[in-house]
Design an enzyme around this catalytic site. Sequence first.
Site, PDB file in Angstrom:
ATOM      1  CG  ASN A 164       9.954 -15.847  19.360  1.00  0.00           C
ATOM      2  OD1 ASN A 164       8.990 -15.485  18.675  1.00  0.00           O
ATOM      3  ND2 ASN A 164      10.979 -16.501  18.837  1.00  0.00           N
ATOM      4  CG  MET A 197       3.981  -4.512  15.246  1.00  0.00           C
ATOM      5  SD  MET A 197       5.568  -5.103  15.875  1.00  0.00           S
ATOM      6  CE  MET A 197       6.657  -4.719  14.564  1.00  0.00           C
ATOM      7  N   GLY A 219      -2.098  -2.500  12.580  1.00  0.00           N
ATOM      8  CA  GLY A 219      -0.878  -1.739  12.366  1.00  0.00           C
ATOM      9  C   GLY A 219      -0.917  -0.795  11.173  1.00  0.00           C
ATOM     10  CE  LYS A 273      11.085  -3.858   6.558  1.00  0.00           C
ATOM     11  NZ  LYS A 273      10.189  -3.598   7.680  1.00  0.00           N
ATOM     12  CE  LYS A 316      -3.621  -2.534   0.331  1.00  0.00           C
ATOM     13  NZ  LYS A 316      -4.233  -2.905  -0.959  1.00  0.00           N
ATOM     14  CB  SER A 317       4.508   1.838   0.013  1.00  0.00           C
ATOM     15  OG  SER A 317       4.803   1.178   1.221  1.00  0.00           O
TER      16      SER A 317
HETATM   17  P1  ATR Z   1       9.522 -10.812  10.609  1.00  0.00           P
HETATM   18  O1  ATR Z   1      10.520 -10.155   9.708  1.00  0.00           O
HETATM   19  O2  ATR Z   1       8.095 -10.577  10.223  1.00  0.00           O
HETATM   20  O3  ATR Z   1       9.780 -10.541  12.043  1.00  0.00           O
HETATM   21  P2  ATR Z   1      10.676 -13.405  11.011  1.00  0.00           P
HETATM   22  O4  ATR Z   1      12.003 -12.803  11.288  1.00  0.00           O
HETATM   23  O5  ATR Z   1      10.575 -14.643  10.174  1.00  0.00           O
HETATM   24  O6  ATR Z   1       9.704 -12.370  10.331  1.00  0.00           O
HETATM   25  O7  ATR Z   1       9.995 -13.696  12.432  1.00  0.00           O
HETATM   26  C1  ATR Z   1       8.707 -14.223  12.540  1.00  0.00           C
HETATM   27  C2  ATR Z   1       8.295 -14.211  14.002  1.00  0.00           C
HETATM   28  O8  ATR Z   1       6.942 -14.670  14.113  1.00  0.00           O
HETATM   29  C3  ATR Z   1       9.119 -15.140  14.871  1.00  0.00           C
HETATM   30  O9  ATR Z   1       9.199 -14.582  16.168  1.00  0.00           O
HETATM   31  C4  ATR Z   1       8.268 -16.415  14.868  1.00  0.00           C
HETATM   32  O10 ATR Z   1       8.478 -17.267  15.977  1.00  0.00           O
HETATM   33  P3  ATR Z   1       9.708 -18.334  15.966  1.00  0.00           P
HETATM   34  O11 ATR Z   1      10.944 -17.525  16.211  1.00  0.00           O
HETATM   35  O12 ATR Z   1       9.401 -19.263  17.053  1.00  0.00           O
HETATM   36  O13 ATR Z   1       9.671 -18.972  14.602  1.00  0.00           O
HETATM   37  C5  ATR Z   1       6.903 -15.817  14.961  1.00  0.00           C
HETATM   38  N1  ATR Z   1       5.821 -16.699  14.493  1.00  0.00           N
HETATM   39  C6  ATR Z   1       5.501 -17.042  13.228  1.00  0.00           C
HETATM   40  N2  ATR Z   1       4.407 -17.837  13.205  1.00  0.00           N
HETATM   41  C7  ATR Z   1       4.025 -17.995  14.495  1.00  0.00           C
HETATM   42  C8  ATR Z   1       2.958 -18.696  15.137  1.00  0.00           C
HETATM   43  N3  ATR Z   1       2.072 -19.389  14.435  1.00  0.00           N
HETATM   44  N4  ATR Z   1       2.879 -18.641  16.484  1.00  0.00           N
HETATM   45  C9  ATR Z   1       3.786 -17.934  17.200  1.00  0.00           C
HETATM   46  N5  ATR Z   1       4.814 -17.249  16.654  1.00  0.00           N
HETATM   47  C10 ATR Z   1       4.929 -17.274  15.330  1.00  0.00           C
END
Ligand code: ATR
Length: 272
Positions: free
Chosen positions: A153, A213, A237, A68, A18-19
């Site tokens: 987490n 977010m 977010g 990023k 959407k930017s």
């Molecule tokens: P982003 O850049 O969006 O932060 P990322 O670095 O892949 O993406 O991180 C995703 C985050 O969402 C992680 O904290 C992940 O938990 P894990 O470190 O245990 O993998 C979390 N996440 C993704 N799916 C999840 C779920 N179904 N329940 C809980 N945490 C989830």
Amino acid sequence: MSLKPRYAVFGNPIAHSKSPQIHLRFARQEGVFIEYERILAEPEQFAAAAARFFAEGGLGANVTVPFKTDAYDWVNEHSERARTAGAVNTLILLSDGRVRGDNTDGIGLVNDILRQGAAIKAKKVLLLGAGGAVRGVLQPLLAQMPAELVVANRTLSKAAALADAFGVQACALADLPHAHFDIVINGTSGGLGGEVPAINAAVFGACELAYDMVYGEAAAAFAAFARAGGARTVSDGLGMLVGQAAASYQLWRGFAPDIAAVIHDMREAHYA
Ligand code: ATR
């Protein structure tokens, strides 16, 4: 070559971004015409795509998932907050032709929480997730001086690494204490698949604000979960997205957009 000042957002996927809608609204507020395009970069091709964009007259760009950290490695210099985040979401062409990397995600989040009337100072804040999105907002949240900041987490080791780096508390989702939090922020990426973090809903009891977010449909499951658990206010977010964009726009053009007006407008137009 276009005569309009040229900006872009890099990502993969990028079609949903959407930017452009947000930045074109900022330009209307400023009373100027700009070009703002979505650029799909292939994995491993971010550096080449960014170099081409600036060689062809681009003045600034946003960077989104998954580039990023590639952007962080590619730029010629970093702002302090980009260095702390270890990630760059804003590229700024400098007058000497070099490109500076900044990160406006954290300001976007903090400003949106404050805009909604929730103070962060002296409050107990729970941050769910420990990925790149969470890392990028930790320092700006800490700068607001919360009484407590807990990063929870699914994988404890990742939260523990952030705790070491930023001096916050770490915890596994499954071990969250039955403590009161004033603000709960969802920074996990599970919402995109309709999943909510597996935490005890009692965490939301008497919580002032539950903030996701992500925005739109991806935020629906978390919002319902938080509301059912007792959160007084729930927010997606969108305001963070508009806020980070506004901070980027100001870095490029020195014009501070009216964020609230654009959030309102985007919701009315169903994000179009
Ligand atoms: P982003 O850049 O969006 O932060 P990322 O670095 O892949 O993406 O991180 C995703 C985050 O969402 C992680 O904290 C992940 O938990 P894990 O470190 O245990 O993998 C979390 N996440 C993704 N799916 C999840 C779920 N179904 N329940 C809980 N945490 C989830």
